[in-house]
Design an enzyme around this catalytic site. Structure first.
Site, PDB file in Angstrom:
ATOM      1  N   ASN A  87       4.259  62.797  32.407  1.00  0.00           N
ATOM      2  CA  ASN A  87       4.463  63.699  31.272  1.00  0.00           C
ATOM      3  C   ASN A  87       4.933  62.917  30.040  1.00  0.00           C
ATOM      4  OD1 ASN A  87       4.971  65.816  29.547  1.00  0.00           O
ATOM      5  ND2 ASN A  87       6.063  67.040  31.062  1.00  0.00           N
ATOM      6  N   GLY A 119       6.496  71.971  19.056  1.00  0.00           N
ATOM      7  CA  GLY A 119       6.547  71.317  17.759  1.00  0.00           C
ATOM      8  C   GLY A 119       7.326  72.107  16.722  1.00  0.00           C
ATOM      9  N   GLU A 143      17.484  72.275  35.079  1.00  0.00           N
ATOM     10  CA  GLU A 143      16.420  72.443  36.077  1.00  0.00           C
ATOM     11  C   GLU A 143      15.060  72.604  35.409  1.00  0.00           C
ATOM     12  OE1 GLU A 143      14.457  72.823  39.715  1.00  0.00           O
ATOM     13  OE2 GLU A 143      16.446  72.068  39.271  1.00  0.00           O
ATOM     14  N   TYR A 165      12.129  63.271  24.758  1.00  0.00           N
ATOM     15  CA  TYR A 165      13.489  63.027  25.245  1.00  0.00           C
ATOM     16  C   TYR A 165      14.044  61.712  24.699  1.00  0.00           C
ATOM     17  CZ  TYR A 165      12.284  66.737  28.561  1.00  0.00           C
ATOM     18  OH  TYR A 165      11.894  67.920  29.135  1.00  0.00           O
TER      19      TYR A 165
END
Length: 159
Positions: free
Chosen positions: A123, A92, A82, A130
């Site tokens: 984003n 980082g 979520e 990802y």
């Protein structure tokens, strides 16, 4: 360091949820209270789970909040992430990857076959992150949501 959240973490999780909502330009939609989070995570029947990312000195710098879903195609549970959030001044440092690694470990250990989440189209830093982990966007799917008045209208008792 990644650890399972405890009830003492609810205030910091709540604060980071609000920080995430502000980052996503939706702070007015973040209405959950600490008590609601406490009940969802640690109540009699927990509906969600959380992990905390900490620095070496124990400072919480991020969290992952997740729940189980189920795939009728695979026939097993999966994890739906979520929220994944790392405070901006700590990004980082590997905390986000460590949180996702822990959830992937849970999936593998329990035989879950999917780890899924949503990301806002704008984003780009998160999308790039990802993708660097091997995650693939599910471009053929569109998320639908019912809330507020539309949910109430559809769910209202019929006579």
């Amino acid at each position: 360091m990644i650890r399972t959240a405890t009830p003492a973490d609810v205030p910091v999780i709540h604060a980071m949820v609000r920080e995430l909502a502000e980052y996503e330009k939706a702070l007015d939609e973040a209405r959950a209270t600490e008590e609601q989070l406490r009940e969802a995570l640690f109540g009699e029947r927990p509906a969600a789970f959380a992990h905390i990312a900490e620095t070496e000195d124990g400072e919480p710098v991020g969290f992952a909040l997740w729940f189980l879903n189920f795939s009728t195609w695979r026939g097993v549970h999966g994890i739906y992430l979520e929220d994944l959030y790392v405070r901006p001044d700590r990004r980082g440092g590997g905390h986000g990857k460590a949180l996702l690694t822990e959830l992937a470990r849970i999936c593998v250990e329990r035989g879950y076959e999917r780890l899924e989440w949503s990301v806002l189209d704008w984003n780009e830093p998160s999308i790039a992150f990802y993708r660097s982990l091997g995650a693939l966007p599910q471009d053929e799917w569109t998320v639908f949501r019912l809330t507020d008045g539309a949910l109430g209208a559809l769910g209202a008792p019929t006579r």
